[in-house]
Design an enzyme around this catalytic site. Structure first.
Site, PDB file in Angstrom:
ATOM      1  N   LEU A  73      10.767  13.778 -13.176  1.00  0.00           N
ATOM      2  CA  LEU A  73      11.456  14.689 -13.399  1.00  0.00           C
ATOM      3  C   LEU A  73      11.845  15.810 -12.989  1.00  0.00           C
ATOM      4  CD1 LEU A  73      10.078  17.502 -15.325  1.00  0.00           C
ATOM      5  CD2 LEU A  73       8.934  15.264 -16.438  1.00  0.00           C
ATOM      6  N   CYS A  79       9.156  23.352  -7.693  1.00  0.00           N
ATOM      7  CA  CYS A  79       8.336  22.328  -6.822  1.00  0.00           C
ATOM      8  C   CYS A  79       8.690  22.704  -5.264  1.00  0.00           C
ATOM      9  CB  CYS A  79       9.104  21.009  -7.117  1.00  0.00           C
ATOM     10  SG  CYS A  79       8.350  19.941  -9.019  1.00  0.00           S
TER      11      CYS A  79
HETATM   12  N1  LIG Z   1       8.380  21.746 -12.907  1.00  0.00           N
HETATM   13  C1  LIG Z   1       8.767  19.888 -12.542  1.00  0.00           C
HETATM   14  O1  LIG Z   1      10.242  19.346 -12.745  1.00  0.00           O
HETATM   15  C2  LIG Z   1       7.890  19.419 -12.089  1.00  0.00           C
HETATM   16  C3  LIG Z   1       8.525  18.086 -11.191  1.00  0.00           C
HETATM   17  C4  LIG Z   1       7.514  16.925 -11.453  1.00  0.00           C
HETATM   18  C5  LIG Z   1       5.753  16.989 -11.098  1.00  0.00           C
HETATM   19  N2  LIG Z   1       5.840  18.418 -11.186  1.00  0.00           N
HETATM   20  C6  LIG Z   1       4.679  18.095 -10.913  1.00  0.00           C
HETATM   21  O2  LIG Z   1       3.664  18.177 -11.623  1.00  0.00           O
HETATM   22  C7  LIG Z   1       1.944  19.577 -12.214  1.00  0.00           C
HETATM   23  C8  LIG Z   1       2.850  19.867 -13.039  1.00  0.00           C
HETATM   24  O3  LIG Z   1       3.567  20.805 -13.063  1.00  0.00           O
HETATM   25  P1  LIG Z   1       4.276  21.984 -14.210  1.00  0.00           P
HETATM   26  O4  LIG Z   1       5.643  22.249 -13.447  1.00  0.00           O
HETATM   27  O5  LIG Z   1       4.368  21.539 -15.568  1.00  0.00           O
HETATM   28  O6  LIG Z   1       3.454  22.907 -14.741  1.00  0.00           O
HETATM   29  P2  LIG Z   1       3.012  24.381 -15.212  1.00  0.00           P
HETATM   30  O7  LIG Z   1       2.310  25.467 -14.805  1.00  0.00           O
HETATM   31  O8  LIG Z   1       4.185  24.202 -16.419  1.00  0.00           O
HETATM   32  O9  LIG Z   1       2.022  23.596 -16.749  1.00  0.00           O
HETATM   33  C9  LIG Z   1       0.795  23.747 -16.040  1.00  0.00           C
HETATM   34  C10 LIG Z   1      -0.359  23.965 -17.431  1.00  0.00           C
HETATM   35  O10 LIG Z   1      -1.773  23.084 -16.860  1.00  0.00           O
HETATM   36  C11 LIG Z   1      -2.482  24.090 -17.886  1.00  0.00           C
HETATM   37  N3  LIG Z   1      -4.040  24.323 -17.521  1.00  0.00           N
HETATM   38  C12 LIG Z   1      -4.030  24.495 -16.536  1.00  0.00           C
HETATM   39  N4  LIG Z   1      -5.779  24.408 -15.529  1.00  0.00           N
HETATM   40  C13 LIG Z   1      -5.495  23.460 -17.230  1.00  0.00           C
HETATM   41  C14 LIG Z   1      -7.285  22.587 -17.379  1.00  0.00           C
HETATM   42  N5  LIG Z   1      -8.004  22.542 -16.510  1.00  0.00           N
HETATM   43  N6  LIG Z   1      -7.187  21.732 -18.685  1.00  0.00           N
HETATM   44  C15 LIG Z   1      -5.872  21.866 -19.274  1.00  0.00           C
HETATM   45  N7  LIG Z   1      -4.779  22.993 -18.833  1.00  0.00           N
HETATM   46  C16 LIG Z   1      -4.334  23.306 -17.759  1.00  0.00           C
HETATM   47  C17 LIG Z   1      -2.248  25.625 -17.670  1.00  0.00           C
HETATM   48  O11 LIG Z   1      -2.635  26.485 -18.452  1.00  0.00           O
HETATM   49  C18 LIG Z   1      -0.115  25.025 -17.459  1.00  0.00           C
HETATM   50  O12 LIG Z   1       0.193  24.924 -19.123  1.00  0.00           O
HETATM   51  C19 LIG Z   1       2.380  20.340 -11.119  1.00  0.00           C
HETATM   52  O13 LIG Z   1       1.653  19.492  -9.330  1.00  0.00           O
HETATM   53  C20 LIG Z   1       4.070  19.797 -10.107  1.00  0.00           C
HETATM   54  O14 LIG Z   1       4.339  20.502  -9.025  1.00  0.00           O
HETATM   55  C21 LIG Z   1       6.244  19.307 -11.880  1.00  0.00           C
END
Ligand SMILES: NC(=O)c1ccc[n+]([C@@H]2O[C@H](COP(=O)([O-])OP(=O)(O)OC[C@H]3O[C@@H](n4cnc5c(N)ncnc54)[C@H](O)[C@@H]3O)[C@@H](O)[C@H]2O)c1
Length: 449
Positions: free
Chosen positions: A156, A266
């Site tokens: 996404l 990312c």
């Molecule tokens: N943001 C994007 O557009 C996007 C798109 C594709 C993939 N990704 C990937 O997806 C993953 C997440 O990205 P994001 O942007 O959503 O991250 P983010 O930082 O917005 O959210 C991550 C969440 O995980 C929580 N967390 C950490 N440890 C935890 C645990 N043990 N239990 C429960 N929650 C916990 C944090 O408190 C935080 O709220 C990353 O690997 C990222 O590279 C992100």
């Protein structure tokens, strides 16, 4: 189906809300107590078009709930997503501590078969590590519970996340377990009606696919920025070049906009992490290294143009910034080029009046209190007392200003368009000097006047 999602950030919250919307029971888990409390009171921690309504509707109907109680979520779910952050480690490789922490937690509480789906962006081999970590804890507990680990990277785009989740271009599933694939086919069926979007492959290929996609997109951006830098020097307009090459279907129009470098959560970390993965297997990534180097320089481009125009004398000048988030339609400030620009402007003694339609709060949080940074209430307010205007993020609201009013408001009558959103002729017709990215004007070329 009963679903638990660990990590309630951009990916976890959007995925949870979309899965709830199509009839699943979803529990979103996070360790951030304030975030979960806010969500339970109807406060959405991020700006993402369409997300607030979706979350609220499903929260109120009871199909989506938020908790910090991991054991309850694990006991509840048939499918457990890992969607926690994978930030860069000191050496640029992906820090897997959150992902592996969730794997251990699942191992501590799992008592029935579940499919553990890794949605975080993780280096090749992580599914094996999740499987081993989870299995080790189960063994320590002395229990035998079946489980599968599947790689299901997320594609996404912030700013379009709900749409992308509801109508994905592809659903990549890396697994060799028929049972797990069956469960995910059922879960994703509502998003897979129009045509087959599911791409099945082995785990390692799925993990690498995500990095390949982001690395390719980052490469397109750096490539265009490199061409923009050539265009600037030879007196060509990169915008004409962009349309000229985009018309070739082998190249295409998308994602070939020059600008002030890629940011966000990312591309920077994923390009780096892929480089580290390659390094660990004895391969050096010459293209990706160049992509990063070009991007690093490009983030300094707007400052370079501003400093050049003012002949380095920026102390006491006020620069208005339109846009702060790393791209439009998000409030995400992670690695945003605005941060590089603000830092350089402040170091040069300039003052800043910045406006962003959604990222103000997040920008205040990441930039902190600074006497020389004022967050304006709207685009016009940002111009108050400003010498010059810099376009940093191409929010739609900035595209068609009244250039006559802009000329009245600016003391120095100069615009630095970091996103090439203005027609240089329209700006110049209002008596404002125009600098864009790769538009053959940044070096003085009288024949372009
Ligand atoms: N943001 C994007 O557009 C996007 C798109 C594709 C993939 N990704 C990937 O997806 C993953 C997440 O990205 P994001 O942007 O959503 O991250 P983010 O930082 O917005 O959210 C991550 C969440 O995980 C929580 N967390 C950490 N440890 C935890 C645990 N043990 N239990 C429960 N929650 C916990 C944090 O408190 C935080 O709220 C990353 O690997 C990222 O590279 C992100």
């Amino acid at each position: 189906m009963r679903v638990a999602i660990f990590g309630t950030g951009y990916v976890g919250l959007v995925t949870g809300a979309c899965l709830a919307e199509v009839g699943n029971q979803v529990i979103c888990v996070d360790i951030d107590v304030a975030k979960i409390e806010g969500l339970n009171e109807g406060r959405i921690p991020i700006f993402e078009p369409g997300l607030e309504d979706l979350v609220e509707r499903n929260r109120v109907s009871g199909s989506l709930c938020f908790t910090t109680d991991a054991p309850t979520a694990i006991a509840f779910a048939d499918i457990i997503f890992i969607a926690v952050g994978t930030p860069p480690d000191e050496d640029g490789s992906a820090d897997l501590r959150y992902v592996l922490g969730v794997a251990r937690e699942i191992g501590e509480h799992l008592a029935h078969y579940a499919v553990v789906v890794n949605k975080s962006t993780v280096p090749v081999g992580t599914a094996d590590k999740v499987r081993a970590g989870l299995g080790k804890v189960l063994a320590e507990r002395g229990v035998e519970v079946e489980f599968d680990v599947v790689s299901n990277p997320e594609f996404l785009k912030e700013g379009d996340a709900v749409k992308d989740c509801m109508k994905p271009d592809r659903i990549v599933i890396g697994s060799d377990s028929a049972r797990a694939v069956r469960a995910l086919k059922q879960l994703y069926a509502p998003f897979n009606r129009n045509h087959e979007r599911m791409v099945l492959m082995d785990e390692r290929s799925a993990e690498l696919t995500k990095y390949a996609a982001n690395a390719m997109l980052a490469t397109k951006i750096s490539f265009m920025n490199e061409l923009a830098n050539i265009a600037e020097r030879v007196g060509a307009d990169i915008e004409s070049v962009r349309v000229g090459i985009g018309s070739d279907p082998r190249i295409g129009y998308s994602f070939i906009y020059p600008g002030i470098g890629y940011g966000g959560s990312c591309f920077p970390k994923d390009v780096q992490a892929l480089g580290r993965t390659a390094g660990q297997v004895g391969y050096s990534t010459r293209i990706l290294d160049a992509v990063e180097a070009v991007n690093y320089d490009q983030k300094g481009k707007l400052f370079e143009l501003i400093a050049r125009h003012f002949e380095g004398r920026l102390a006491g000048r006020t620069i208005a910034l339109w846009g702060l988030s790393f791209k439009p339609n998000t409030d995400d400030m992670r690695e945003a080029p605005s941060r590089t620009l603000i830092k350089s402007l402040l170091e040069a003694g300039a003052k800043i009046r910045a406006f962003d339609p959604e990222a103000r709060e997040e920008a205040q949080r990441v930039i902190g209190e600074h006497a020389d940074v004022v967050f304006a209430d709207d685009a016009h307010d940002a111009l108050n007392g400003a010498d010059a205007l810099a376009i940093v993020t191409e929010w739609k609201v900035f595209w068609s200003p009244d250039f006559a009013k802009l000329a009245d408001a600016l003391k120095e009558k100069v615009v630095f368009d970091g996103r090439n959103i203005f027609d240089p002729k329209a700006v110049e017709a209002a008596g404002i000097a125009y600098y864009g990215i790769g538009r053959g004007r940044s070096v003085a070329r009288p024949e372009f006047a």
